[in-house]
Design a protein around this motif. Structure first.
Motif, PDB file in Angstrom:
ATOM      1  N   SER A  15       0.695  -1.117   0.193  1.00 35.49           N
ATOM      2  CA  SER A  15      -0.042  -0.081   0.171  1.00 35.49           C
ATOM      3  C   SER A  15       0.997   1.168  -0.050  1.00 35.49           C
ATOM      4  O   SER A  15       0.380   2.221  -0.645  1.00 35.49           O
ATOM      5  CB  SER A  15      -1.028  -0.052   1.180  1.00 35.49           C
ATOM      6  OG  SER A  15      -0.444   0.126   2.417  1.00 35.49           O
ATOM      7  N   GLU A  44      -5.838  -5.280  -4.501  1.00 35.02           N
ATOM      8  CA  GLU A  44      -4.652  -5.442  -3.706  1.00 35.02           C
ATOM      9  C   GLU A  44      -3.714  -6.703  -3.997  1.00 35.02           C
ATOM     10  O   GLU A  44      -2.419  -6.549  -4.218  1.00 35.02           O
ATOM     11  CB  GLU A  44      -5.028  -5.748  -2.255  1.00 35.02           C
ATOM     12  CG  GLU A  44      -4.013  -6.267  -1.055  1.00 35.02           C
ATOM     13  CD  GLU A  44      -4.324  -6.568   0.229  1.00 35.02           C
ATOM     14  OE1 GLU A  44      -3.618  -7.471   0.932  1.00 35.02           O
ATOM     15  OE2 GLU A  44      -5.400  -6.082   0.628  1.00 35.02           O
ATOM     16  N   ARG A  48       0.508  -6.633  -4.857  1.00 35.33           N
ATOM     17  CA  ARG A  48       1.245  -7.637  -4.147  1.00 35.33           C
ATOM     18  C   ARG A  48       2.041  -8.362  -5.133  1.00 35.33           C
ATOM     19  O   ARG A  48       3.194  -8.721  -4.992  1.00 35.33           O
ATOM     20  CB  ARG A  48       0.408  -8.574  -3.378  1.00 35.33           C
ATOM     21  CG  ARG A  48       0.030  -7.994  -1.973  1.00 35.33           C
ATOM     22  CD  ARG A  48      -1.021  -8.899  -1.145  1.00 35.33           C
ATOM     23  NE  ARG A  48      -1.358  -8.450   0.176  1.00 35.33           N
ATOM     24  CZ  ARG A  48      -0.520  -8.711   0.970  1.00 35.33           C
ATOM     25  NH1 ARG A  48       0.669  -9.042   1.194  1.00 35.33           N
ATOM     26  NH2 ARG A  48      -0.824  -7.845   2.464  1.00 35.33           N
TER      27      ARG A  48
END
Length: 176
Positions: A15, A44, A48
């Protein structure tokens, strides 16, 4: 500005990387192939995955991110690393942030046992070419078309590969 530090982010820092990457895309859209609008909606897991594919370095001072750079493998030669996505916020340009990011990227590439570091720079970006040259990058004959986000008439835009020898290697690679 206080002292500049550079940190290597890991997957759990996805993030933080996302936030500085989106700042970069919003502030300098012409410098990137992607757009903030496009990447803003990434889930997300996609962020990642990006963290797993390449190393992400963030430069910080005064408690906030001032710049970012990425370091990946160079597909054409596993002995080479590739520096990409280098960005420094406008208020911090000229304060040594880019140099600190390059130093950290070169050190990481050496730790990863890379022999050279490749950095593609727009041929019309004299400031970037001069900066990379001052760090020790040398221009090569390798060129490629450059896509510029939001610019439809950039047909003639191109990038040149600049290469930094790392460690005990001499000279530049014969091909890219």
């Amino acid at each position: 500005m206080s002292e500049i530090s550079v940190r290597l982010l890991d997957e759990e820092n996805w993030s933080e990387y996302r936030d500085v990457r989106l700042r970069a895309l919003r502030e300098s859209p012409e410098a990137f192939v992607a757009s903030a609008e496009e990447e803003d909606d990434y889930p997300e897991e996609r962020w990642r995955d990006r963290m797993r594919r390449s190393r992400r370095l963030v430069a910080e001072a005064d408690g906030s991110a001032k710049g970012v750079a990425s370091l990946g493998s160079y597909a054409a030669d596993p002995a080479m690393g590739e520096l990409f996505g280098l960005w420094v916020e406008p208020a911090s340009r000229g304060a040594g942030v880019a140099r600190k990011l390059l130093e950290a990227a070169a050190a990481q590439a050496r730790a990863d046992e890379r022999k050279h570091l490749v950095y593609w720079v727009g041929t019309d970006n004299g400031r970037a070419v001069a900066f990379a040259s001052s760090f020790g990058f040398r221009p090569t004959d390798s060129r490629r078309p450059m896509r510029i986000h939001g610019v439809d008439d950039a047909e003639d835009a191109e990038e040149l590969a600049m290469v930094l020898p790392l460690g005990n290697t001499s000279g530049l690679p014969t091909s890219l």
